[in-house]
Write a protein that holds these residues in place. Structure first.
Motif, PDB file in Angstrom:
ATOM      1  N   PHE A  98       0.815  -1.198   0.000  1.00  0.00           N
ATOM      2  CA  PHE A  98       0.000   0.000   0.000  1.00  0.00           C
ATOM      3  C   PHE A  98       0.853   1.255   0.000  1.00  0.00           C
ATOM      4  CE2 PHE A  98       0.382  -1.542   4.393  1.00  0.00           C
ATOM      5  CZ  PHE A  98       0.920  -0.428   5.029  1.00  0.00           C
ATOM      6  N   THR A  99       0.216   2.321  -0.430  1.00  0.00           N
ATOM      7  CA  THR A  99       0.775   3.659  -0.320  1.00  0.00           C
ATOM      8  C   THR A  99       0.073   4.309   0.863  1.00  0.00           C
ATOM      9  OG1 THR A  99       1.056   3.731  -2.713  1.00  0.00           O
ATOM     10  CG2 THR A  99       1.108   5.835  -1.554  1.00  0.00           C
ATOM     11  N   PHE A 100       0.807   5.112   1.608  1.00  0.00           N
ATOM     12  CA  PHE A 100       0.251   5.729   2.807  1.00  0.00           C
ATOM     13  C   PHE A 100       0.408   7.236   2.710  1.00  0.00           C
ATOM     14  CE2 PHE A 100      -0.049   6.195   7.523  1.00  0.00           C
ATOM     15  CZ  PHE A 100      -1.226   5.481   7.696  1.00  0.00           C
ATOM     16  N   LEU A 101      -0.648   7.943   3.072  1.00  0.00           N
ATOM     17  CA  LEU A 101      -0.675   9.402   2.930  1.00  0.00           C
ATOM     18  C   LEU A 101      -0.885  10.104   4.273  1.00  0.00           C
ATOM     19  CD1 LEU A 101      -3.072   9.515  -0.115  1.00  0.00           C
ATOM     20  CD2 LEU A 101      -0.644  10.078  -0.160  1.00  0.00           C
ATOM     21  N   ARG A 102      -0.193  11.220   4.442  1.00  0.00           N
ATOM     22  CA  ARG A 102      -0.424  12.118   5.583  1.00  0.00           C
ATOM     23  C   ARG A 102      -1.141  13.349   5.030  1.00  0.00           C
ATOM     24  NH1 ARG A 102       4.289  12.431   8.473  1.00  0.00           N
ATOM     25  NH2 ARG A 102       5.254  13.237   6.597  1.00  0.00           N
ATOM     26  N   LEU A 103      -2.339  13.617   5.550  1.00  0.00           N
ATOM     27  CA  LEU A 103      -3.134  14.765   5.140  1.00  0.00           C
ATOM     28  C   LEU A 103      -3.034  15.831   6.221  1.00  0.00           C
ATOM     29  CD1 LEU A 103      -6.275  12.748   4.010  1.00  0.00           C
ATOM     30  CD2 LEU A 103      -4.314  13.427   2.629  1.00  0.00           C
ATOM     31  N   THR A 104      -2.701  17.040   5.811  1.00  0.00           N
ATOM     32  CA  THR A 104      -2.524  18.136   6.760  1.00  0.00           C
ATOM     33  C   THR A 104      -3.649  19.145   6.578  1.00  0.00           C
ATOM     34  OG1 THR A 104      -0.127  17.832   6.607  1.00  0.00           O
ATOM     35  CG2 THR A 104      -0.900  19.902   7.561  1.00  0.00           C
ATOM     36  N   TYR A 105      -4.220  19.568   7.703  1.00  0.00           N
ATOM     37  CA  TYR A 105      -5.325  20.513   7.717  1.00  0.00           C
ATOM     38  C   TYR A 105      -5.024  21.673   8.673  1.00  0.00           C
ATOM     39  CZ  TYR A 105      -8.112  16.646   5.809  1.00  0.00           C
ATOM     40  OH  TYR A 105      -8.589  15.630   5.031  1.00  0.00           O
ATOM     41  N   ARG A 106      -5.538  22.840   8.343  1.00  0.00           N
ATOM     42  CA  ARG A 106      -5.509  23.954   9.288  1.00  0.00           C
ATOM     43  C   ARG A 106      -6.463  23.633  10.433  1.00  0.00           C
ATOM     44  NH1 ARG A 106      -5.110  26.350   4.539  1.00  0.00           N
ATOM     45  NH2 ARG A 106      -7.334  26.469   4.138  1.00  0.00           N
ATOM     46  N   LYS A 107      -6.144  24.118  11.606  1.00  0.00           N
ATOM     47  CA  LYS A 107      -7.054  23.968  12.741  1.00  0.00           C
ATOM     48  C   LYS A 107      -8.306  24.785  12.437  1.00  0.00           C
ATOM     49  CE  LYS A 107      -7.243  24.572  17.719  1.00  0.00           C
ATOM     50  NZ  LYS A 107      -6.513  25.040  18.895  1.00  0.00           N
ATOM     51  N   PRO A 108      -9.472  24.152  12.483  1.00  0.00           N
ATOM     52  CA  PRO A 108     -10.692  24.891  12.143  1.00  0.00           C
ATOM     53  C   PRO A 108     -11.010  25.960  13.191  1.00  0.00           C
ATOM     54  CG  PRO A 108     -11.231  22.674  12.873  1.00  0.00           C
ATOM     55  CD  PRO A 108      -9.735  22.763  12.812  1.00  0.00           C
ATOM     56  N   ALA A 109     -11.470  27.096  12.715  1.00  0.00           N
ATOM     57  CA  ALA A 109     -11.760  28.216  13.615  1.00  0.00           C
ATOM     58  C   ALA A 109     -13.065  28.027  14.382  1.00  0.00           C
ATOM     59  CB  ALA A 109     -11.801  29.510  12.816  1.00  0.00           C
ATOM     60  N   ARG A 110     -14.090  27.518  13.701  1.00  0.00           N
ATOM     61  CA  ARG A 110     -15.402  27.463  14.343  1.00  0.00           C
ATOM     62  C   ARG A 110     -16.017  26.058  14.359  1.00  0.00           C
ATOM     63  NH1 ARG A 110     -14.826  32.211  11.867  1.00  0.00           N
ATOM     64  NH2 ARG A 110     -15.542  34.132  12.828  1.00  0.00           N
ATOM     65  N   PRO A 116     -12.987  19.824   4.265  1.00  0.00           N
ATOM     66  CA  PRO A 116     -12.286  20.099   3.006  1.00  0.00           C
ATOM     67  C   PRO A 116     -11.750  21.529   2.891  1.00  0.00           C
ATOM     68  CG  PRO A 116     -14.354  18.959   2.589  1.00  0.00           C
ATOM     69  CD  PRO A 116     -14.325  19.288   4.051  1.00  0.00           C
ATOM     70  N   THR A 117     -12.431  22.485   3.484  1.00  0.00           N
ATOM     71  CA  THR A 117     -11.965  23.873   3.355  1.00  0.00           C
ATOM     72  C   THR A 117     -10.698  24.137   4.156  1.00  0.00           C
ATOM     73  OG1 THR A 117     -13.434  24.600   5.137  1.00  0.00           O
ATOM     74  CG2 THR A 117     -14.273  24.789   2.864  1.00  0.00           C
TER      75      THR A 117
END
Length: 153
Positions: A98-110, A116-117
């Motif tokens: 398998f291929t493994f992915l790290r997805l990075t997100y901004r900390k949501p404000a509200r 997705p945004t």
């Protein structure tokens, strides 16, 4: 499998922290409780080297709090490639590749969790079948105490 994991739990924790810097020990503890409930340990073809990947893919890693917050302000999630729609697909394959992915997100404000945004980027994580052979730092005494308290020998 469970006994082997607990014999090597500090290595598992070290590897998880390499892939998800500043992960919280309580995330691993929650994963282990779930593994006991769902009998993850009894899955055919599951190998010990795969356990951190399963943990990473099934848990969310919010930004750390306190002093560590400056080191990783983003939220992390991990995923197997699209050939593995569920974890069961791992046990079906006798030699999973398998291929493994790290997805990075901004900390949501509200919101409580990112959506997705808040998505920033996806990075490939090198899948290492031999990571158990590596050396890892001894976990912090708080981490050891939390594991001993939750899973006494």
């Amino acid at each position: 499998m469970r006994a082997s994991f607990f014999a090597n739990w500090q290595k598992h924790w070290g590897y998880i922290r390499d892939v998800a810097p500043y992960a919280d020990i309580h995330t691993l503890i929650g994963f282990l409780r779930s593994a006991d409930t769902t009998e993850l340990w009894n899955q055919r073809n599951l190998e010990e080297w795969q356990l951190p990947y399963v943990c990473l893919a099934t848990c969310d890693f919010p930004p750390p709090t306190g002093v560590a917050a400056v080191h990783r302000p983003e939220w992390l999630r991990f995923r197997f490639d699209d050939r593995y729609r569920t974890l069961r697909d791992l046990w079906i394959e006798s030699e999973p590749d398998f291929t493994f992915l790290r997805l990075t997100y901004r900390k949501p404000a509200r919101k409580k969790e990112p959506g997705p945004t808040e998505f920033i980027k996806a990075d490939y994580v090198d899948v290492d079948r031999r990571w158990l052979e590596g050396a890892y730092a001894t976990p912090h005494k708080y981490v050891i105490a939390a594991m001993d308290r939750t899973f006494p020998s």
